[in-house]
Motif scaffolding. Structure first.
Motif, short mmCIF file in Angstrom:
data_model
loop_
_atom_site.label_atom_id
_atom_site.label_comp_id
_atom_site.label_asym_id
_atom_site.label_seq_id
_atom_site.Cartn_x
_atom_site.Cartn_y
_atom_site.Cartn_z
N GLN A 1 0.84 -1.18 0.00
CA GLN A 1 0.00 0.00 0.00
C GLN A 1 0.88 1.23 0.00
OE1 GLN A 1 -2.59 -0.31 3.36
NE2 GLN A 1 -3.95 -1.74 2.34
N ILE A 2 0.47 2.24 -0.74
CA ILE A 2 1.21 3.49 -0.77
C ILE A 2 1.05 4.14 0.60
CG2 ILE A 2 1.31 5.79 -1.81
CD1 ILE A 2 0.38 4.45 -4.42
N PRO A 3 2.18 4.56 1.21
CA PRO A 3 2.09 5.15 2.55
C PRO A 3 1.33 6.47 2.54
CG PRO A 3 4.35 5.23 1.72
CD PRO A 3 3.54 4.48 0.72
N THR A 4 0.61 6.72 3.63
CA THR A 4 -0.08 7.99 3.79
C THR A 4 0.96 9.09 3.93
OG1 THR A 4 -0.11 7.84 6.20
CG2 THR A 4 -1.99 6.84 5.01
N PRO A 5 0.58 10.34 3.70
CA PRO A 5 1.53 11.44 3.90
C PRO A 5 2.12 11.45 5.32
CG PRO A 5 -0.37 12.23 2.69
CD PRO A 5 -0.69 10.83 3.13
N GLU A 6 1.28 11.10 6.31
CA GLU A 6 1.76 11.06 7.70
C GLU A 6 2.80 9.97 7.87
OE1 GLU A 6 -1.56 10.84 6.86
OE2 GLU A 6 -2.07 12.93 7.29
N ALA A 7 2.57 8.78 7.28
CA ALA A 7 3.52 7.68 7.38
C ALA A 7 4.82 8.03 6.65
CB ALA A 7 2.92 6.40 6.81
N ALA A 8 4.72 8.73 5.53
CA ALA A 8 5.91 9.15 4.79
C ALA A 8 6.73 10.13 5.62
CB ALA A 8 5.51 9.79 3.45
N GLU A 9 6.07 11.06 6.30
CA GLU A 9 6.78 12.02 7.17
C GLU A 9 7.46 11.29 8.33
OE1 GLU A 9 8.05 15.18 7.42
OE2 GLU A 9 7.26 15.10 5.40
N GLU A 10 6.75 10.34 8.92
CA GLU A 10 7.32 9.57 10.03
C GLU A 10 8.53 8.77 9.55
OE1 GLU A 10 5.75 6.49 13.46
OE2 GLU A 10 4.29 7.63 12.31
N ALA A 11 8.44 8.23 8.35
CA ALA A 11 9.57 7.48 7.78
C ALA A 11 10.76 8.40 7.56
CB ALA A 11 9.14 6.80 6.47
N LYS A 12 10.51 9.63 7.11
CA LYS A 12 11.60 10.60 6.91
C LYS A 12 12.31 10.90 8.22
CE LYS A 12 9.68 13.08 2.98
NZ LYS A 12 9.02 14.31 2.53
N ARG A 13 11.52 11.12 9.28
CA ARG A 13 12.12 11.40 10.59
C ARG A 13 12.94 10.22 11.07
NH1 ARG A 13 7.09 13.69 11.37
NH2 ARG A 13 6.33 11.92 12.58
N ALA A 14 12.41 9.02 10.92
CA ALA A 14 13.13 7.82 11.36
C ALA A 14 14.40 7.64 10.55
CB ALA A 14 12.23 6.59 11.23
N LEU A 15 14.33 7.87 9.25
CA LEU A 15 15.49 7.72 8.38
C LEU A 15 16.59 8.71 8.78
CD1 LEU A 15 16.63 6.23 5.95
CD2 LEU A 15 15.56 7.93 4.48
N ARG A 16 16.19 9.95 9.06
CA ARG A 16 17.18 10.95 9.48
C ARG A 16 17.87 10.54 10.78
NH1 ARG A 16 13.51 14.83 7.40
NH2 ARG A 16 12.49 15.03 9.41
#
Length: 147
Positions: free
Chosen positions: A7-22
């Motif tokens: 499933q394509i991640p929601t914008p919120e999940a994408a933001e959370e993934a960005k924070r985790a990745l950083r």
């Protein structure tokens, strides 16, 4: 583990993934070992570097809004799953199978295709396409077409 519908991640999940990745990536400023905590509690686990690197790749894809599916190399896919992976129609894939371009086996009346065979076909196909483009560019140069 089998292939699942991603499933394509929601914008919120994408933001959370960005924070985790950083916070997890080596460029995030933390040197040495990393501890990953599950969002729902205080548990932690030690994972092999290869698994951690895979986690970073998954987070990166999610951060870009891409769906991610994990498929073991040894997995056997249905013809529809294989066609989806190659981004071709199922009838086109079946034609490739029947012409012997991709190995498969039959389970009853159903065809099964190994994921690693699909990857090998896709890689070889990309190389064929690249060679054809190189040849076209050389011909265009030869005829002064400005490419």
């Amino acid at each position: 583990m089998t292939a699942t519908n991603a499933q394509i991640p929601t914008p919120e999940a994408a933001e959370e993934a960005k924070r985790a990745l950083r916070s997890l990536s080596p460029a995030g400023g933390i040197a040495g070992a990393r501890t990953v905590r599950v969002h729902a509690g205080d548990e932690h686990a030690i994972v092999p570097k290869e698994a951690f690197d895979l986690l970073l790749e998954i987070l990166g894809q999610m951060a870009n809004g891409n769906a991610v599916t994990i498929v073991p190399i040894q997995a056997e896919l249905t013809t529809q799953q294989a066609a989806d992976f190659l981004n071709v129609s199922r009838p086109f894939l079946v034609d490739l199978l029947e012409r012997g371009q991709i190995p498969f086996r039959k389970v009853g009346t159903h065809r099964r295709v190994r994921f690693e065979d699909l990857r090998a076909y896709r890689k070889a196909d990309a190389q064929r396409q690249s060679a054809a483009l190189d040849e076209l560019a050389a011909i265009a140069q030869e005829h002064g077409m400005g490419y």
